[in-house]
Scaffold this motif. Structure first.
Motif, PDB file in Angstrom:
ATOM      1  N   ASP A 221       0.844  -1.174  -0.106  1.00 12.39           N
ATOM      2  CA  ASP A 221      -0.095  -0.082   0.303  1.00 12.39           C
ATOM      3  C   ASP A 221       0.681   1.429   0.219  1.00 12.39           C
ATOM      4  O   ASP A 221       0.233   2.345  -0.106  1.00 12.39           O
ATOM      5  CB  ASP A 221      -1.054   0.195   1.182  1.00 12.39           C
ATOM      6  CG  ASP A 221      -1.822  -1.274   1.012  1.00 12.39           C
ATOM      7  OD1 ASP A 221      -2.499  -1.153   0.076  1.00 12.39           O
ATOM      8  OD2 ASP A 221      -2.353  -1.588   2.127  1.00 12.39           O
ATOM      9  N   ALA A 222       2.169   1.055   0.241  1.00  8.37           N
ATOM     10  CA  ALA A 222       3.131   2.416   0.020  1.00  8.37           C
ATOM     11  C   ALA A 222       3.174   2.904  -1.341  1.00  8.37           C
ATOM     12  O   ALA A 222       3.164   2.317  -2.280  1.00  8.37           O
ATOM     13  CB  ALA A 222       4.404   1.858   0.593  1.00  8.37           C
ATOM     14  N   MET A 223       2.918   4.205  -1.453  1.00 14.68           N
ATOM     15  CA  MET A 223       2.807   5.019  -2.494  1.00 14.68           C
ATOM     16  C   MET A 223       3.736   6.142  -2.526  1.00 14.68           C
ATOM     17  O   MET A 223       3.878   7.145  -3.475  1.00 14.68           O
ATOM     18  CB  MET A 223       1.365   5.457  -2.997  1.00 14.68           C
ATOM     19  CG  MET A 223       0.437   4.233  -3.047  1.00 14.68           C
ATOM     20  SD  MET A 223       0.757   3.238  -4.416  1.00 14.68           S
ATOM     21  CE  MET A 223       0.509   4.298  -5.911  1.00 14.68           C
ATOM     22  N   ASP A 224       4.622   6.144  -1.656  1.00 17.85           N
ATOM     23  CA  ASP A 224       5.742   7.171  -1.718  1.00 17.85           C
ATOM     24  C   ASP A 224       6.712   6.886  -2.978  1.00 17.85           C
ATOM     25  O   ASP A 224       6.812   6.007  -3.597  1.00 17.85           O
ATOM     26  CB  ASP A 224       6.591   7.170  -0.402  1.00 17.85           C
ATOM     27  CG  ASP A 224       7.343   5.705  -0.074  1.00 17.85           C
ATOM     28  OD1 ASP A 224       8.391   5.814  -0.546  1.00 17.85           O
ATOM     29  OD2 ASP A 224       6.376   4.872   0.350  1.00 17.85           O
ATOM     30  N   ALA A 225       7.528   8.136  -3.087  1.00 18.05           N
ATOM     31  CA  ALA A 225       8.507   8.100  -4.277  1.00 18.05           C
ATOM     32  C   ALA A 225       9.457   6.832  -4.429  1.00 18.05           C
ATOM     33  O   ALA A 225       9.664   6.270  -5.477  1.00 18.05           O
ATOM     34  CB  ALA A 225       9.264   9.397  -4.445  1.00 18.05           C
ATOM     35  N   ALA A 226       9.787   6.321  -3.111  1.00 16.81           N
ATOM     36  CA  ALA A 226      10.784   5.298  -3.158  1.00 16.81           C
ATOM     37  C   ALA A 226       9.853   3.852  -3.361  1.00 16.81           C
ATOM     38  O   ALA A 226      10.583   3.144  -4.448  1.00 16.81           O
ATOM     39  CB  ALA A 226      11.536   4.980  -1.676  1.00 16.81           C
ATOM     40  N   ALA A 227       8.822   3.935  -3.314  1.00 18.78           N
ATOM     41  CA  ALA A 227       8.072   2.585  -3.410  1.00 18.78           C
ATOM     42  C   ALA A 227       7.632   2.626  -4.867  1.00 18.78           C
ATOM     43  O   ALA A 227       7.766   1.328  -5.608  1.00 18.78           O
ATOM     44  CB  ALA A 227       6.736   2.225  -2.525  1.00 18.78           C
ATOM     45  N   VAL A 228       7.188   3.626  -5.444  1.00 18.89           N
ATOM     46  CA  VAL A 228       6.857   3.579  -6.741  1.00 18.89           C
ATOM     47  C   VAL A 228       8.081   3.677  -7.875  1.00 18.89           C
ATOM     48  O   VAL A 228       8.210   2.690  -8.716  1.00 18.89           O
ATOM     49  CB  VAL A 228       6.334   5.099  -7.031  1.00 18.89           C
ATOM     50  CG1 VAL A 228       6.091   5.296  -8.502  1.00 18.89           C
ATOM     51  CG2 VAL A 228       4.771   5.499  -6.405  1.00 18.89           C
ATOM     52  N   ARG A 229       9.172   3.921  -7.353  1.00 17.79           N
ATOM     53  CA  ARG A 229      10.385   3.793  -8.227  1.00 17.79           C
ATOM     54  C   ARG A 229      10.874   2.224  -8.043  1.00 17.79           C
ATOM     55  O   ARG A 229      11.299   1.687  -9.165  1.00 17.79           O
ATOM     56  CB  ARG A 229      11.546   4.727  -7.612  1.00 17.79           C
ATOM     57  CG  ARG A 229      12.979   4.602  -8.267  1.00 17.79           C
ATOM     58  CD  ARG A 229      13.860   5.535  -7.887  1.00 17.79           C
ATOM     59  NE  ARG A 229      14.134   5.552  -6.491  1.00 17.79           N
ATOM     60  CZ  ARG A 229      13.704   6.753  -5.683  1.00 17.79           C
ATOM     61  NH1 ARG A 229      12.985   7.556  -6.008  1.00 17.79           N
ATOM     62  NH2 ARG A 229      13.884   6.357  -4.160  1.00 17.79           N
TER      63      ARG A 229
END
Length: 303
Positions: A221-229
């Protein structure tokens, strides 16, 4: 003087002959038409035997190599193989595996072999291919690569160069033993699509915590920049793997790539395991069988 007149007459005859040769088709001078066809009108192309097609759309035996998808993992019960529902060689009547469709339900189990292994990465493919060669199948199916991208961390994913080396080695193993056996290569599924669909199910996310494909499914469920990358990096690697599969297959006249059909397939909840919401369910296995059968029996390969 007579000699000169004789020479002039010879030159005249030669010139006249050349003029006739230019004006009249050579075939007409020979007393036949220019295409040299028999009286029946049959053309030379029709008299020549038709070349045998490079791709046989109805092979009589099948061996499957690959990973957990081909083993039917999590399709029947939690965290267990269920080869009877395998898209490639299964016997389940609802799935109607590739083997069942090509060989018939009664013959499929006797003339098909499943050498895939759950958790296998492409480095294990050469050994599986050696097992397949021993059976002398007319068709080998390949579905591998998901586990090379599904690692604990992105840094542990198989490099594209190593992926290529392992696949080329596998193809060489096959060709050394079976020069004319056909190969059907499935693209690696869209792992990002599976994450997007599976993250809507609370039970599935709990199973993911047991260690399934953490490079893509970790912190779902993480949608921060690091998770998206991180997820984009995994996705890019899968795309690169599929390019390798396509390129290497294209160099072999008896190999057919699925044209990205499995990668493009839009898996929904109905096609995913009710336990892990990541591996194909029975319904998903059926759809994979449909894709494979359609591509294998087509006269032309996918674009």
């Amino acid at each position: 003087m007579r000699g000169q007149r004789r020479n002039r007459r010879s030159h005249g005859v030669t010139a006249a002959a050349l003029a006739v040769a230019v004006l009249v088709p050579i075939g007409a001078l020979a007393g036949c038409d220019s295409t040299d066809e028999p009286a029946t009108g049959e053309s030379a192309a029709e008299r020549r035997p038709s070349p045998k097609p490079t791709w046989d759309t109805s092979p009589a035996s099948i061996a499957a190599v690959g990973d957990s998808i081909t083993r039917g993992f999590d399709a029947c019960t939690v965290l267990a193989d269920c080869p009877e529902v395998s898209w490639a060689t299964g016997s389940d009547a609802k799935v109607r595996s590739l083997a069942s469709r090509l060989l018939g339900a009664q013959s499929s189990t006797a003339r098909s072999w499943n050498h895939a292994k759950s958790g296998a990465r492409i480095a294990e493919l050469p050994a599986q291919m050696t097992q397949a060669v021993a059976k002398k199948p007319q068709l080998v199916t390949v579905m591998v690569g998901a586990n090379d991208a599904c690692r604990d961390t992105v840094s542990h994913m198989t490099s594209v160069a190593d992926f290529r080396t392992s696949f080329e080695t596998s193809m060489k193993k096959l060709r050394d033993g079976l020069p004319k056996t056909q190969v059907y290569v499935s693209s690696v599924p869209d792992l990002k699509r599976l994450w997007s669909e599976g993250r809507t199910n609370p039970l599935g996310k709990e199973i993911w915590k047991l260690g399934i494909c953490q490079s893509m499914l970790g912190e779902p469920d993480a949608m921060d920049a690091a998770a998206v990358r991180r997820r984009d990096t995994v996705q890019d690697r899968v795309v690169a793997y599929n390019k390798v599969l396509k390129d290497v297959c294209a160099k072999d006249r008896h190999c057919r790539y699925d044209g990205g059909a499995v990668f493009d397939f839009r898996f929904t909840g109905d096609q995913l395991s009710q336990w892990d919401w990541f591996h194909p369910s029975r319904n998903g296995q059926q759809r994979l069988a449909e894709i494979a059968y359609r591509n294998i029996t087509a006269k032309e390969p996918p674009p």
